[in-house]
Design an enzyme around this catalytic site. Structure first.
Site, PDB file in Angstrom:
ATOM      1  N   ARG A 137      55.494  16.106  70.809  1.00  0.00           N
ATOM      2  CA  ARG A 137      55.723  15.190  69.432  1.00  0.00           C
ATOM      3  C   ARG A 137      54.536  14.369  69.394  1.00  0.00           C
ATOM      4  NH1 ARG A 137      58.892  12.248  67.100  1.00  0.00           N
ATOM      5  NH2 ARG A 137      58.634  10.442  68.805  1.00  0.00           N
ATOM      6  N   ARG A 185      50.491  10.823  60.508  1.00  0.00           N
ATOM      7  CA  ARG A 185      50.719  10.142  59.461  1.00  0.00           C
ATOM      8  C   ARG A 185      49.807  10.384  58.333  1.00  0.00           C
ATOM      9  NH1 ARG A 185      51.885   4.555  62.034  1.00  0.00           N
ATOM     10  NH2 ARG A 185      53.584   4.966  63.433  1.00  0.00           N
ATOM     11  N   ARG A 200      52.642   7.191  89.685  1.00  0.00           N
ATOM     12  CA  ARG A 200      51.169   6.900  89.228  1.00  0.00           C
ATOM     13  C   ARG A 200      51.145   5.439  88.892  1.00  0.00           C
ATOM     14  NH1 ARG A 200      47.402  10.593  88.831  1.00  0.00           N
ATOM     15  NH2 ARG A 200      45.987   9.038  87.423  1.00  0.00           N
ATOM     16  N   ARG A 244      41.364   2.237  79.230  1.00  0.00           N
ATOM     17  CA  ARG A 244      41.320   1.308  78.078  1.00  0.00           C
ATOM     18  C   ARG A 244      41.114  -0.289  78.235  1.00  0.00           C
ATOM     19  NH1 ARG A 244      47.924   0.637  76.474  1.00  0.00           N
ATOM     20  NH2 ARG A 244      48.360  -0.543  78.148  1.00  0.00           N
ATOM     21  N   GLU A 285      41.423  -0.752  82.569  1.00  0.00           N
ATOM     22  CA  GLU A 285      42.586  -0.147  83.086  1.00  0.00           C
ATOM     23  C   GLU A 285      42.132   1.084  83.678  1.00  0.00           C
ATOM     24  OE1 GLU A 285      46.074   0.236  80.802  1.00  0.00           O
ATOM     25  OE2 GLU A 285      46.202  -2.088  80.583  1.00  0.00           O
ATOM     26  N   TYR A 307      61.320   5.872  83.699  1.00  0.00           N
ATOM     27  CA  TYR A 307      60.336   5.038  83.082  1.00  0.00           C
ATOM     28  C   TYR A 307      61.185   4.344  81.928  1.00  0.00           C
ATOM     29  CZ  TYR A 307      56.972   2.933  80.230  1.00  0.00           C
ATOM     30  OH  TYR A 307      56.274   1.514  79.475  1.00  0.00           O
ATOM     31  N   ASP A 345      61.251   1.628  78.896  1.00  0.00           N
ATOM     32  CA  ASP A 345      60.763   0.378  78.068  1.00  0.00           C
ATOM     33  C   ASP A 345      61.538  -0.699  78.575  1.00  0.00           C
ATOM     34  OD1 ASP A 345      58.104   1.025  77.144  1.00  0.00           O
ATOM     35  OD2 ASP A 345      59.187   2.202  75.596  1.00  0.00           O
TER      36      ASP A 345
HETATM   37  P1  FAD Z   1      60.374  -4.880  87.293  1.00  0.00           P
HETATM   38  O1  FAD Z   1      60.169  -5.635  86.188  1.00  0.00           O
HETATM   39  O2  FAD Z   1      59.755  -4.117  88.045  1.00  0.00           O
HETATM   40  O3  FAD Z   1      61.329  -5.846  88.311  1.00  0.00           O
HETATM   41  C1  FAD Z   1      61.749  -5.588  89.595  1.00  0.00           C
HETATM   42  C2  FAD Z   1      61.563  -6.823  90.457  1.00  0.00           C
HETATM   43  O4  FAD Z   1      62.118  -6.231  91.858  1.00  0.00           O
HETATM   44  C3  FAD Z   1      60.117  -6.896  90.781  1.00  0.00           C
HETATM   45  O5  FAD Z   1      60.080  -8.458  90.504  1.00  0.00           O
HETATM   46  C4  FAD Z   1      60.090  -6.839  92.236  1.00  0.00           C
HETATM   47  O6  FAD Z   1      59.114  -7.766  92.717  1.00  0.00           O
HETATM   48  C5  FAD Z   1      61.438  -6.974  92.700  1.00  0.00           C
HETATM   49  N1  FAD Z   1      61.674  -6.291  93.991  1.00  0.00           N
HETATM   50  C6  FAD Z   1      61.412  -4.957  94.452  1.00  0.00           C
HETATM   51  N2  FAD Z   1      61.917  -4.538  95.670  1.00  0.00           N
HETATM   52  C7  FAD Z   1      62.460  -6.022  96.094  1.00  0.00           C
HETATM   53  C8  FAD Z   1      62.893  -6.241  97.224  1.00  0.00           C
HETATM   54  N3  FAD Z   1      63.083  -5.324  98.549  1.00  0.00           N
HETATM   55  N4  FAD Z   1      63.329  -7.526  97.512  1.00  0.00           N
HETATM   56  C9  FAD Z   1      63.174  -8.443  96.495  1.00  0.00           C
HETATM   57  N5  FAD Z   1      62.741  -8.182  95.398  1.00  0.00           N
HETATM   58  C10 FAD Z   1      62.306  -6.729  95.060  1.00  0.00           C
HETATM   59  N6  FAD Z   1      57.581  -1.751  78.153  1.00  0.00           N
HETATM   60  C11 FAD Z   1      57.835  -1.937  76.853  1.00  0.00           C
HETATM   61  O7  FAD Z   1      58.632  -2.261  76.378  1.00  0.00           O
HETATM   62  N7  FAD Z   1      56.613  -2.090  76.259  1.00  0.00           N
HETATM   63  C12 FAD Z   1      55.306  -1.819  76.827  1.00  0.00           C
HETATM   64  O8  FAD Z   1      54.205  -2.105  76.242  1.00  0.00           O
HETATM   65  C13 FAD Z   1      55.327  -1.685  78.403  1.00  0.00           C
HETATM   66  N8  FAD Z   1      54.145  -1.874  79.084  1.00  0.00           N
HETATM   67  C14 FAD Z   1      54.311  -1.204  80.428  1.00  0.00           C
HETATM   68  C15 FAD Z   1      53.014  -1.241  81.122  1.00  0.00           C
HETATM   69  C16 FAD Z   1      53.071  -0.743  82.385  1.00  0.00           C
HETATM   70  C17 FAD Z   1      51.832  -0.713  83.183  1.00  0.00           C
HETATM   71  C18 FAD Z   1      54.341  -0.886  82.948  1.00  0.00           C
HETATM   72  C19 FAD Z   1      54.128  -0.393  84.609  1.00  0.00           C
HETATM   73  C20 FAD Z   1      55.535  -0.909  82.504  1.00  0.00           C
HETATM   74  C21 FAD Z   1      55.425  -1.272  81.143  1.00  0.00           C
HETATM   75  N9  FAD Z   1      56.680  -1.302  80.378  1.00  0.00           N
HETATM   76  C22 FAD Z   1      56.627  -1.567  79.105  1.00  0.00           C
HETATM   77  C23 FAD Z   1      57.947  -1.180  81.134  1.00  0.00           C
HETATM   78  C24 FAD Z   1      58.621  -2.394  81.594  1.00  0.00           C
HETATM   79  O9  FAD Z   1      57.667  -3.113  82.497  1.00  0.00           O
HETATM   80  C25 FAD Z   1      60.036  -2.260  82.103  1.00  0.00           C
HETATM   81  O10 FAD Z   1      60.772  -1.842  81.154  1.00  0.00           O
HETATM   82  C26 FAD Z   1      60.571  -3.574  82.750  1.00  0.00           C
HETATM   83  O11 FAD Z   1      59.526  -4.381  83.723  1.00  0.00           O
HETATM   84  C27 FAD Z   1      61.582  -3.107  83.466  1.00  0.00           C
HETATM   85  O12 FAD Z   1      62.301  -4.069  84.260  1.00  0.00           O
HETATM   86  P2  FAD Z   1      62.997  -3.764  85.814  1.00  0.00           P
HETATM   87  O13 FAD Z   1      63.708  -5.174  85.982  1.00  0.00           O
HETATM   88  O14 FAD Z   1      63.701  -2.635  85.830  1.00  0.00           O
HETATM   89  O15 FAD Z   1      61.555  -3.778  86.781  1.00  0.00           O
HETATM   90  N1  UDP Z   2      47.250   9.506  74.226  1.00  0.00           N
HETATM   91  C1  UDP Z   2      45.819  10.092  73.848  1.00  0.00           C
HETATM   92  N2  UDP Z   2      44.789   9.299  73.434  1.00  0.00           N
HETATM   93  C2  UDP Z   2      45.137   7.955  73.097  1.00  0.00           C
HETATM   94  C3  UDP Z   2      46.288   7.534  73.370  1.00  0.00           C
HETATM   95  C4  UDP Z   2      46.953   8.244  73.911  1.00  0.00           C
HETATM   96  O1  UDP Z   2      45.677  11.401  74.052  1.00  0.00           O
HETATM   97  O2  UDP Z   2      43.957   7.344  72.549  1.00  0.00           O
HETATM   98  C5  UDP Z   2      48.162  10.581  74.671  1.00  0.00           C
HETATM   99  C6  UDP Z   2      47.893  10.619  76.153  1.00  0.00           C
HETATM  100  O3  UDP Z   2      48.245  12.027  76.575  1.00  0.00           O
HETATM  101  C7  UDP Z   2      48.976   9.786  76.437  1.00  0.00           C
HETATM  102  C8  UDP Z   2      50.133   9.873  75.509  1.00  0.00           C
HETATM  103  O4  UDP Z   2      49.406  10.013  74.346  1.00  0.00           O
HETATM  104  O5  UDP Z   2      49.665  10.234  77.949  1.00  0.00           O
HETATM  105  C9  UDP Z   2      50.876   8.611  75.329  1.00  0.00           C
HETATM  106  O6  UDP Z   2      50.137   7.515  75.307  1.00  0.00           O
HETATM  107  P1  UDP Z   2      50.640   6.029  75.109  1.00  0.00           P
HETATM  108  O7  UDP Z   2      49.710   5.093  75.191  1.00  0.00           O
HETATM  109  O8  UDP Z   2      51.494   6.058  73.671  1.00  0.00           O
HETATM  110  O9  UDP Z   2      51.856   6.017  76.091  1.00  0.00           O
HETATM  111  P2  UDP Z   2      51.843   4.919  77.485  1.00  0.00           P
HETATM  112  O10 UDP Z   2      50.533   5.286  78.012  1.00  0.00           O
HETATM  113  O11 UDP Z   2      52.216   3.824  76.875  1.00  0.00           O
HETATM  114  O12 UDP Z   2      53.015   5.840  78.254  1.00  0.00           O
END
Ligand code: FAD
Ligand code: UDP
Length: 376
Positions: free
Chosen positions: A179, A183, A256, A287, A312, A360, A362
């Site tokens: 998907r 738009r 990853r 980015r 990144e 994964y 959010d």
């Molecule tokens: P985490 O935030 O990872 O918390 C887990 C915690 O457990 C950590 O603090 C860790 O230190 C602790 N822990 C682990 N093992 C142990 C141990 N053995 N002992 C003690 N402590 C421990 N979501 C969005 O909605 N919008 C976004 O734009 C977005 N961007 C993201 C970008 C990236 C690069 C990533 C990786 C995620 C992104 N997310 C985003 C997702 C978001 O980060 C998660 O939804 C959220 O962090 C989930 O919370 P969690 O508590 O499951 O995990």
């Molecule tokens: N994508 C792309 N070009 C861009 C942004 C995103 O081709 O400029 C594609 C890419 O395949 C990526 C997917 O769209 O894996 C999802 O990207 P997005 O940034 O929305 O998701 P996130 O990286 O936050 O999971």
């Protein structure tokens, strides 16, 4: 009598939301985290008055009013709207693909002209597949071209996707971009959700709100109290990695990850936007995030004389690195199922969040899953 009703391992959104709701019900909780700070991956570091998203840019978005009201009861959210810009060889294009992008790509000014252009390129992609004797797209490259055509695929998708996944688009499965939102309106809002924003004052305020009145300890790894936690708590909420909990008995799950190169610059405004994607293969990073734009708008940007940017680099994960994105292939899915089977037998342990469920999530769905747990 044990001291706590719940020992909560991990102070990320899952652990912190769980602690909040349990505390509200009068339960006694202890939250531990192995990091030196609370908040998990939404934690921000203060640099020159700018909230730097240390573990990657986080933008809160949801259509779930209950979740939106819940987070806003902790901290008010601002009006940030995610509108990333793509830079391909120095030329800028708006994302997601919309009338602005089509104008920048082809000079078309009406939805009809844009549609005609896309239709023509889609038909060319379908014809090419037919000539090869296939009807279903065999990989991401074919899928993208039958969805949006060659020009957008080559300039805005190919390089970015190959950098992000570390593999050629011809070697990636088609389903990854089944998907692609197209738009035919001039609208650069990346998300379709009803609500989005960033907490005013930063994400740490959200965590502080959730953990207000809850006992917390940082710098404690659960592995050091694995055999003794029963002595202090009735139940365990575990949000760490599921394979680690079971001492990697079936092997290690893979991820990853992203490497961030963060710099503070002596300029008020580096790129004029929070997110700029570099979509050509030759630029090694995917980015650049300029953190101040998440919370400073208009004139506020120039009032703060410095800026912080993060480049990144999408990277293969090795033990010791931050585990960010679960790998959805059959090896890892099968391995997770084996660990899940063991987890289901641990009666006094709740496994939740992105690491314990190897999923994964959010932010909003993470909170939603805790609310569901409490039947809210
Ligand atoms: P985490 O935030 O990872 O918390 C887990 C915690 O457990 C950590 O603090 C860790 O230190 C602790 N822990 C682990 N093992 C142990 C141990 N053995 N002992 C003690 N402590 C421990 N979501 C969005 O909605 N919008 C976004 O734009 C977005 N961007 C993201 C970008 C990236 C690069 C990533 C990786 C995620 C992104 N997310 C985003 C997702 C978001 O980060 C998660 O939804 C959220 O962090 C989930 O919370 P969690 O508590 O499951 O995990
Ligand atoms: N994508 C792309 N070009 C861009 C942004 C995103 O081709 O400029 C594609 C890419 O395949 C990526 C997917 O769209 O894996 C999802 O990207 P997005 O940034 O929305 O998701 P996130 O990286 O936050 O999971």
């Amino acid at each position: 009598m044990k001291t706590y009703d719940y020992l909560i391992v991990g102070s990320g959104l899952f652990g912190a939301t769980f602690a909040y709701l349990a505390h509200q019900q009068g339960k006694k909780c202890l939250v531990i985290d192995k990091r030196a700070h609370l908040g998990g991956n939404i934690y921000c570091e203060d640099v020159e008055g700018i909230h730097v998203h240390k573990y990657g840019a986080h933008i809160f978005h949801t259509s779930n009013k209950q979740v939106w009201d819940f987070v806003n009861s902790m901290v008010e959210f601002n009006r940030y709207t995610n509108s990333p810009v793509a830079n391909y060889k120095g030329k800028l294009y708006n994302l997601p693909f919309n009338m602005n992008t089509f104008y920048q790509m082809w000079g078309v000014t009406t939805p009809d002209e844009a549609m005609a252009k896309i239709k023509k390129q889609k038909a060319e992609a379908v014809a090419k597949m037919k000539a090869d004797g296939v009807t279903e797209p065999r990989n991401l490259e074919e899928q993208a071209q039958i969805l949006i055509g060659k020009d957008i695929y080559e300039k805005l998708i190919k390089g970015y996707t190959e950098k992000q996944w570390g593999r050629k688009c011809t070697e990636l499965p088609a389903f990854i971009i089944k998907r692609l939102p197209v738009r035919l309106v001039f609208d650069n809002n990346y998300f379709n959700d009803k609500y989005q924003g960033i907490p005013i004052g930063g994400y740490n305020r959200l965590i502080e709100g959730l953990l207000d009145g809850v006992e917390t300890r940082t710098g404690i790894d659960f592995s050091t109290m694995k055999n003794t936690w029963h002595d202090i708590a009735d139940k365990l909420v575990y949000t760490g990695a599921i394979d680690e909990y079971f001492d990697y008995c079936f092997g290690k799950l893979e991820y990853r990850t992203v490497r961030f190169e963060t710099e503070t610059l002596d300029t008020a405004n580096y790129q004029g936007n929070a997110v700029v994607n570099y979509t050509e293969r030759e630029v090694p990073y995917t980015r650049i995030i300029e953190h101040k734009h998440f919370e400073m708008f208009g004139q506020e940007v120039d009032k703060c004389p410095k800026t912080v940017i993060s480049k990144e680099y999408s990277t293969e994960w090795k033990p010791g690195m931050e585990p960010y994105y679960p790998v959805n292939d059959s090896r890892n899915s099968d391995l997770y199922q084996k660990y899940k089977h063991l987890a289901d037998q641990e009666t006094n342990v709740i496994f939740g969040g992105r690491l314990a469920e190897y999923k994964y999530y959010d932010m909003a769905p993470t909170i939603e899953s805790v609310l569901k747990h409490f039947k809210l």
